[in-house]
Design a protein around this motif. Structure first.
Motif, PDB file in Angstrom:
ATOM      1  N   UNK A 118      10.893  35.279   1.284  1.00  0.00           N
ATOM      2  CA  UNK A 118      11.191  36.462   2.090  1.00  0.00           C
ATOM      3  C   UNK A 118      10.586  36.330   3.486  1.00  0.00           C
ATOM      4  N   UNK A 119       9.348  35.773   3.547  1.00  0.00           N
ATOM      5  CA  UNK A 119       8.712  35.577   4.859  1.00  0.00           C
ATOM      6  C   UNK A 119       9.525  34.596   5.705  1.00  0.00           C
ATOM      7  N   UNK A 120       9.975  33.513   5.063  1.00  0.00           N
ATOM      8  CA  UNK A 120      10.776  32.527   5.795  1.00  0.00           C
ATOM      9  C   UNK A 120      12.088  33.145   6.253  1.00  0.00           C
ATOM     10  N   UNK A 121      12.680  33.944   5.356  1.00  0.00           N
ATOM     11  CA  UNK A 121      13.938  34.600   5.728  1.00  0.00           C
ATOM     12  C   UNK A 121      13.723  35.567   6.887  1.00  0.00           C
ATOM     13  N   UNK A 122      12.609  36.286   6.832  1.00  0.00           N
ATOM     14  CA  UNK A 122      12.326  37.228   7.915  1.00  0.00           C
ATOM     15  C   UNK A 122      12.101  36.482   9.234  1.00  0.00           C
ATOM     16  N   UNK A 123      11.390  35.337   9.150  1.00  0.00           N
ATOM     17  CA  UNK A 123      11.164  34.536  10.363  1.00  0.00           C
ATOM     18  C   UNK A 123      12.496  34.035  10.934  1.00  0.00           C
ATOM     19  N   UNK A 124      13.341  33.546  10.053  1.00  0.00           N
ATOM     20  CA  UNK A 124      14.640  33.051  10.499  1.00  0.00           C
ATOM     21  C   UNK A 124      15.471  34.178  11.105  1.00  0.00           C
ATOM     22  N   UNK A 125      15.397  35.335  10.447  1.00  0.00           N
ATOM     23  CA  UNK A 125      16.161  36.488  10.945  1.00  0.00           C
ATOM     24  C   UNK A 125      15.636  36.906  12.311  1.00  0.00           C
ATOM     25  N   UNK A 126      14.281  36.907  12.443  1.00  0.00           N
ATOM     26  CA  UNK A 126      13.706  37.298  13.742  1.00  0.00           C
ATOM     27  C   UNK A 126      14.092  36.286  14.832  1.00  0.00           C
ATOM     28  N   UNK A 127      14.100  34.994  14.477  1.00  0.00           N
ATOM     29  CA  UNK A 127      14.521  33.975  15.446  1.00  0.00           C
ATOM     30  C   UNK A 127      15.986  34.163  15.822  1.00  0.00           C
ATOM     31  N   UNK A 128      16.788  34.437  14.798  1.00  0.00           N
ATOM     32  CA  UNK A 128      18.210  34.652  15.069  1.00  0.00           C
ATOM     33  C   UNK A 128      18.426  35.893  15.944  1.00  0.00           C
ATOM     34  N   UNK A 129      17.617  36.930  15.684  1.00  0.00           N
ATOM     35  CA  UNK A 129      17.739  38.141  16.500  1.00  0.00           C
ATOM     36  C   UNK A 129      17.343  37.863  17.957  1.00  0.00           C
ATOM     37  N   UNK A 130      16.274  37.060  18.109  1.00  0.00           N
ATOM     38  CA  UNK A 130      15.863  36.710  19.470  1.00  0.00           C
ATOM     39  C   UNK A 130      16.954  35.909  20.177  1.00  0.00           C
ATOM     40  N   UNK A 131      17.544  34.949  19.444  1.00  0.00           N
ATOM     41  CA  UNK A 131      18.641  34.164  20.029  1.00  0.00           C
ATOM     42  C   UNK A 131      19.828  35.062  20.369  1.00  0.00           C
ATOM     43  N   UNK A 132      20.084  36.018  19.479  1.00  0.00           N
ATOM     44  CA  UNK A 132      21.192  36.945  19.714  1.00  0.00           C
ATOM     45  C   UNK A 132      20.952  37.772  20.973  1.00  0.00           C
TER      46      UNK A 132
END
Length: 203
Positions: free
Chosen positions: A12-26
């Motif tokens: 879940x932490x990794x998924x959240x990190x990936x999601x946060x990175x994706x949100x930043x890229x977005x």
């Protein structure tokens, strides 16, 4: 189970990190997209304004060209009219000359103008001969008296002067003395004395 929970937490932490990175890229891409949209809008506006200016300039140049061509056309029309007038004068004069040549009449023949016909035209020939003689005589000049109309052989002043000289010689009023001088003894142009430059005396 605890191990599974820890794996799930890590996932879940990794998924959240990936999601946060994706949100930043977005967010970055959305900002870039917005800025690109703004630049596209400004470029479209510039394109429209440039097209409008180009159309205005093309209309102006076309109008200027048409005006200059109309002026040139008017000038050429005026020149053509003037040339037509001059050529018509030449045509009329050539027709008149043909008529005169067709008549074959003498210049002095005034028959038909209230005068009798002239059968004898000899005196006109004499008149023309006199004019030719006057032209010739005006071109001759005398070398003795420097006057026009005669030569030195027919100069009356020269004859008169020669007659007076001969009279004086016959009456011994005028004596001419001739002397024989050997060649080279008599100098015609003797040299002048040598001139020297003397400075002005200061007083």
């Amino acid at each position: 189970m605890a191990i599974n929970d820890s794996y799930q937490d890590e996932d879940e932490d990794e998924d959240e990190d990936e999601v946060s990175e994706l949100l930043e890229l977005l967010e970055k891409f959305s900002f870039e997209n917005a800025s690109l949209k703004k630049t596209v809008k400004t470029l479209n506006k510039e394109n429209v304004s440039l097209k409008h200016e180009l159309e205005c300039l093309s209309k102006r140049t076309l109008e200027d060209k048409t005006i200059s061509l109309e002026k040139e056309n008017e000038i050429l029309k005026v020149e053509i009219d003037a040339l037509k007038r001059t050529f018509s004068k030449f045509l009329n004069s050539s027709e008149k000359l043909d008529k005169l040549l067709g008549l074959q009449r003498c210049v002095f023949n005034k028959a038909g103008l209230g005068y009798d016909e002239m059968n004898n035209v000899k005196h006109f020939q004499k008149y023309l001969d006199k004019k030719d003689n006057q032209k010739l005589s005006s071109s001759m000049t005398c070398n003795y008296c420097k006057k026009y109309g005669h030569t030195t052989h027919t100069c009356y002043r020269k004859k008169n002067d020669m007659y007076k000289r001969n009279l004086l010689l016959k009456n011994k009023l005028l004596k001419l003395r001739t002397i024989w001088v050997p060649k080279g003894t008599f100098v015609t142009n003797p040299p002048r004395p040598k001139a020297t430059w003397v400075p002005k005396a200061s007083t």
